[in-house]
Enzyme design. Structure first.
Site, PDB file in Angstrom:
ATOM      1  N   ASP A 121      -7.491   1.234  -1.534  1.00 30.05           N
ATOM      2  CA  ASP A 121      -7.483  -0.012  -0.782  1.00 30.05           C
ATOM      3  C   ASP A 121      -8.518   0.170   0.336  1.00 30.05           C
ATOM      4  OD1 ASP A 121      -6.545  -2.462   0.448  1.00 30.05           O
ATOM      5  OD2 ASP A 121      -5.556  -1.181   1.910  1.00 30.05           O
ATOM      6  N   ASP A 169      -1.955   1.429   1.871  1.00 33.73           N
ATOM      7  CA  ASP A 169      -1.060   1.506   3.016  1.00 33.73           C
ATOM      8  C   ASP A 169      -0.353   0.202   3.337  1.00 33.73           C
ATOM      9  OD1 ASP A 169      -3.268   0.073   3.960  1.00 33.73           O
ATOM     10  OD2 ASP A 169      -2.927   0.749   6.011  1.00 33.73           O
ATOM     11  N   ASP A 228      -0.189  -3.469  -1.211  1.00 32.96           N
ATOM     12  CA  ASP A 228      -0.516  -2.347  -2.084  1.00 32.96           C
ATOM     13  C   ASP A 228       0.686  -1.845  -2.877  1.00 32.96           C
ATOM     14  OD1 ASP A 228      -3.125  -2.326  -1.089  1.00 32.96           O
ATOM     15  OD2 ASP A 228      -2.567  -1.027   0.588  1.00 32.96           O
TER      16      ASP A 228
END
Length: 631
Positions: free
Chosen positions: A326, A520, A524
């Protein structure tokens, strides 16, 4: 009874038997041994008996089969010998059961706790909202709101459902769902997402999705399905046992037949050879091979701030091909900072900008004020402050008009932009650029961006050296995503994806090889749960941490590299342990069967039990050496 308590129970009863085996005298002698061994056999060994019987009914054999047969033969033979006055071997069956229970207990200690990600996602949902009824605001439970209802949201409140803004404007913190740290401006017609936080203004929106149709509900469903679809791994020890167990049983029967029927040995002698074969082949070391390495590996990880949740995670990490990241909060710092000041007088530029932003609620105001503080520039008093929606802010700074905003604001004021080339160059780097002007003259440009973490590039380079392929998946726009990717050395970029699409992208990558996903945010969670290996940053949301198989407590990207290296080494040590455990058994079986009796080399059940114990010691020692390996 819990495995730990069962192990302690069997250990206490087995110690006197070991004392007797080493030459000590027990009150009651063999009869006391029989009582102790009977308790161990039928209390501690009952789980192996049940599992072996269940496997037998399905025409299969596993480690439990060998444990059940080996301990039962040793125990039953000792009962028979007790009645006939022969030598008993009660300690053999009890030692085997105790050792295997120890291995199972150690394995249980390494198992990750059941995921609570879905429950935590549910906790994010708003419980009630302010609904407009006959022109008046009324508090209502969220589950009673219907599509089309108008909902009012005040500053600091949680947006209850997905919808479309119908009145007012504000900036909304969508980081919990989209992962993007910069609040998003919401004007009439803009879409809002349930569970996000309203930062500044009051606005109203029309509910367009309720119940299971909301984005958060869909994320919850994705996490649940991704977790449920994960197949349980097949333990290496069970694979070995599926071939090893039937072979050992056949060899034990053949050993008895050869000695008793062909070579004319006595029944006790033939039985001893057969029991020795089963005992030396009992998979005590096989049972310890995995959990001991797991204990050492996970303990080593914990000291490094790397939490590995289960043995399944280690196997998944052993042959990863793609490492997907991410962007916001993972590869980047997660908050906007001023990256560039373009202008002849940068001191004046930042002071004017900070003075204007001090009275502003714009999402990027904090970055500019923080930069002014770093440069020790105090803010000046402003008057007639005015927000120009979607364009910027204008105010009086002393006797002069000052402003900060975009091209549209300058166009409205009839001010030329002499720094167009520089602005385009900064925008191509994925930065948000603001123009500062005073007295009708442009003072300069201020560029703001969520910057990469200091060690992001080093972590990505290390992954490439390991033969892995790093990639980025983000909800941010393509230009910004590629700019950040270029800075950290990532070539594969998938941008502008929604939370559900992140999980779909993970699935697409899995068609080409095993995937680790590093993230995080709440957005996600589905991707973390759906990847072969989910790695959650410790500074992330609780949901992301729960969904990840590995949690990086220190929020250090280089720990991604360490986690994968540690996992690889731990799993490699497990395979090494299984190899040596099997070699001990295979090498000992011919001796136990009496193949070398002609040269004086024999292995009675007691010695076979000792050899089995040494096998276990070697496996444990091998695992302990893992703590000294370089990560």
């Amino acid at each position: 009874m819990k495995t730990r308590n069962l192990f302690i129970f069997c250990l206490v009863l087995t110690l006197p038997l070991v004392y007797s085996m080493l030459g000590g005298d027990l009150p009651g002698g063999a009869y006391t041994m029989a009582v102790l061994a009977t308790l161990v056999q039928f209390v501690g060994g009952s789980r192996f008996m049940r599992a072996a019987w269940s496997a037998f009914k399905h025409r299969a054999a596993n480690m439990d089969t060998l444990v059940a047969v080996g301990t039962s033969v040793a125990y039953l033979y000792s009962v028979w010998a007790l009645g006939s006055g022969g030598e008993v071997y009660f300690e053999i069956s009890s030692l085997l059961i105790t050792f295997i229970l120890l291995g199972q207990w150690l394995e249980e200690l390494t198992k990750g706790r059941a995921s609570k990600a879905i429950e935590k996602l549910l906790d994010l949902q708003a419980k009630e909202a302010t609904v407009m009824k006959d022109g008046k605001p009324v508090k209502m439970p969220v589950d009673q709101i219907r599509v089309g209802d108008i909902i009012m949201v005040r500053p600091g409140e949680k947006i209850a459902l997905d919808g479309e803004v119908t009145e007012g404007s504000s900036s909304v913190d969508e980081s919990m769902v989209t992962g993007e740290s910069i609040p998003v401006e919401k004007l009439i017609g803009a879409t809002v997402i349930g569970a996000t936080i309203n930062k500044s203004g009051t606005f109203k929106f029309r509910a367009t999705k309720v119940g299971q149709d909301t984005l958060l509900a869909q994320i919850i469903d994705l996490v649940g399905r991704a977790q449920a679809s994960r197949a349980p791994i097949q333990k290496y020890a069970d694979r070995i046992s599926s071939y090893f167990v039937p072979t050992v049983l056949i060899l034990a029967i053949l050993t008895f037949d050869v000695w008793f029927l062909l070579l004319g040995a006595s029944l006790p002698a033939a039985m001893l050879f057969a029991v020795a074969v089963v005992v030396i082949a009992c998979p005590c070391a096989l049972g310890l091979a995995t959990p001991t390495a797991l204990m050492v590996g996970t303990g080593r990880g914990a000291k490094l701030g790397i939490l590995i949740k289960s043995g399944e995670v280690l196997e998944a990490a052993s042959d990863i091909k793609y490492v997907l990241f991410d962007k916001t909060g993972t590869l980047t710092e997660g908050k906007p900072v001023v990256t560039d000041l373009v202008g002849e007088d940068q001191t004046r530029l930042i002071q004017v900008a900070a003075s204007l932003e001090a009275a502003s609620e714009h999402p990027l105001a904090g970055a500019i004020i923080e930069k002014a503080g770093d440069l020790e520039q105090s803010t000046l008093a402003v008057e007639q402050f005015k927000v120009v929606e979607g364009k910027g802010v204008v105010a009086r700074l002393g006797a002069d008009e000052a402003m900060i905003g975009n091209r549209a604001l300058l166009k409205d004021k009839g001010i030329d932009l002499p720094l167009e080339h520089e602005m385009i160059a900064l925008e191509k780097q994925g930065k948000t650029v603001m123009i500062v002007a005073q007295k009708g003259v442009v003072l300069g440009l201020i560029a703001v961006q969520d910057t990469p973490k200091p060690n992001a590039a080093a972590a990505v380079a290390a992954l490439v050296q390991m033969g892995l392929v790093p990639a980025m998946i983000t909800g941010d726009n393509d230009q910004t995503a590629r700019a950040i990717a270029a800075q950290v050395g990532i070539k594969k970029v998938v941008s502008e994806v929604l939370p559900g699409e992140k999980a779909e992208q993970v699935t697409a990558f899995r068609q080409r090889g095993k995937v680790a996903f590093v993230g995080d945010g709440i957005n996600d969670a589905p991707a973390l749960a759906g990847a072969d290996l989910g790695i959650a940053m410790g500074s992330g949301t609780d949901i992301a941490i729960e969904a990840g198989g590995i949690v990086l407590v220190k929020n250090d990207l280089e720990d991604v590299v360490r986690a994968l290296k540690l996992s690889r080494k731990t799993f490699a040590r497990i395979k090494l342990n299984l190899f040596w455990a099997t070699i001990y058994n295979v090498a000992g079986i011919p001796i136990a069967a009496g193949v070398f009796v002609g040269v004086g080399l024999t292995l009675n059940p007691a010695i076979a039990g000792l050899a089995m114990a040494l096998s276990s010691v070697s496996v444990v020692t091998s695992s302990l050496l893992l703590a000294r390996s370089r990560i």
